[in-house]
Design an enzyme around this catalytic site. Structure first.
Site, PDB file in Angstrom:
ATOM      1  N   CYS A 186      -3.137  -4.109  -6.702  1.00 50.66           N
ATOM      2  CA  CYS A 186      -2.861  -5.332  -7.451  1.00 50.66           C
ATOM      3  C   CYS A 186      -4.042  -6.305  -7.363  1.00 50.66           C
ATOM      4  O   CYS A 186      -5.051  -6.104  -8.025  1.00 50.66           O
ATOM      5  CB  CYS A 186      -1.543  -5.949  -6.984  1.00 50.66           C
ATOM      6  SG  CYS A 186      -0.883  -7.163  -8.167  1.00 50.66           S
ATOM      7  N   GLU A 190       2.988   0.702  -2.773  1.00 54.76           N
ATOM      8  CA  GLU A 190       3.696   0.547  -1.500  1.00 54.76           C
ATOM      9  C   GLU A 190       5.190   0.328  -1.697  1.00 54.76           C
ATOM     10  O   GLU A 190       5.983   0.512  -0.755  1.00 54.76           O
ATOM     11  CB  GLU A 190       3.096  -0.614  -0.690  1.00 54.76           C
ATOM     12  CG  GLU A 190       3.514  -2.008  -1.099  1.00 54.76           C
ATOM     13  CD  GLU A 190       2.784  -2.562  -2.330  1.00 54.76           C
ATOM     14  OE1 GLU A 190       3.002  -3.747  -2.658  1.00 54.76           O
ATOM     15  OE2 GLU A 190       1.996  -1.807  -2.944  1.00 54.76           O
ATOM     16  N   HIS A 224       2.098  -1.598  -7.682  1.00 56.39           N
ATOM     17  CA  HIS A 224       2.360  -1.687  -6.247  1.00 56.39           C
ATOM     18  C   HIS A 224       2.881  -0.347  -5.712  1.00 56.39           C
ATOM     19  O   HIS A 224       4.095  -0.148  -5.599  1.00 56.39           O
ATOM     20  CB  HIS A 224       3.364  -2.811  -5.958  1.00 56.39           C
ATOM     21  CG  HIS A 224       2.760  -4.170  -6.018  1.00 56.39           C
ATOM     22  ND1 HIS A 224       2.197  -4.780  -4.921  1.00 56.39           N
ATOM     23  CD2 HIS A 224       2.590  -5.019  -7.070  1.00 56.39           C
ATOM     24  CE1 HIS A 224       1.713  -5.961  -5.274  1.00 56.39           C
ATOM     25  NE2 HIS A 224       1.936  -6.129  -6.568  1.00 56.39           N
TER      26      HIS A 224
END
Length: 232
Positions: free
Chosen positions: A113, A214, A212
């Site tokens: 990001c 994660e 993202h």
């Protein structure tokens, strides 16, 4: 012989935070980053924007520049948009220095990001400061604290990592690449044309994504970074 885990530095936020009985400025990072690096076989180390993080480039095996607030638009010659926010100039200073040192040393790198935006601006690119003004919708950041799901077409580089040429990952960004830095190659786009992933030409491993990774259970990008970091 037990092999040591590659040491993966992850940059972090400095923000007001409340925890247990405390309410104070805190160096913090969503724990999902840490979990993915550890699961992939790396040793996560959180790097706050203090001192001179650039000096760590030679002591790390890999680097993640994590998500966060917006970059100071002055860094790419623009005035702030009314929607530009959470600018932390001290974090910009720390991460831009660390980025330059990491690239100069050939350190395996993953930008997430904000990390993609740091990479692009550090190499001479610029940003759209408020993506809804460009694409006409808010799907990339639908509501505060809510991930959007936007389909992305992947290049062969990322398709090999994800074992698919299409992906619908978690998004939470209101800015994106405008002018692409000369040394970057586009490796992912959303259906509205937004640049969602890039790689640095000629670098052993330097990838960055606007989404993202994660936030998803599987983390092939983290596996790829740790694998690259563990090579002699």
């Amino acid at each position: 012989m037990v092999m040591s885990r590659p040491v993966i530095g992850i940059t972090c936020y400095v923000e007001p935070a409340r925890f247990t009985v405390w309410d104070m400025p805190t160096a913090l990072l969503p724990y999902m980053y840490v979990e993915h690096v550890a699961r992939a076989g790396g040793q996560p180390v959180i790097i706050p924007p203090a001192g001179d993080p650039a000096e760590l480039a030679g002591r790390l095996d890999g680097l993640i520049i994590a998500g966060g607030g917006d970059i100071d638009p002055a860094r790419y010659g623009s005035h702030p948009h009314e929607q530009t926010g959470y600018v932390r100039k001290f974090r910009d200073e720390a991460e831009f220095g660390l980025m330059r040192a990491a690239l100069d040393s050939g350190l395996p790198f993953l930008g997430i990001c904000r990390g993609l935006q740091v990479l692009n601006v550090a190499l001479g690119g610029s940003l759209h400061q408020h993506l809804p003004d460009v694409v006409g919708h808010t799907d990339h950041s639908p509501a505060p604290g809510t991930f959007g799901r936007v389909p992305v077409r992947l290049s062969p580089t990322l398709a090999k990592i994800y074992q698919d040429d299409h992906l619908t990952p978690a998004h939470y960004h209101h800015q994106a690449v405008d002018r692409l830095a000369d040394d970057l190659e586009i490796t992912g786009r959303s259906e509205d044309g937004t640049i969602e992933a890039v790689e640095l030409a000629g670098h052993p491993f330097a990838l960055a994504v606007q989404w993202h990774p994660e936030a998803d259970e599987d983390g092939p990008l983290f596996d790829a970074l740790v694998s690259a970091a563990g090579r002699d």
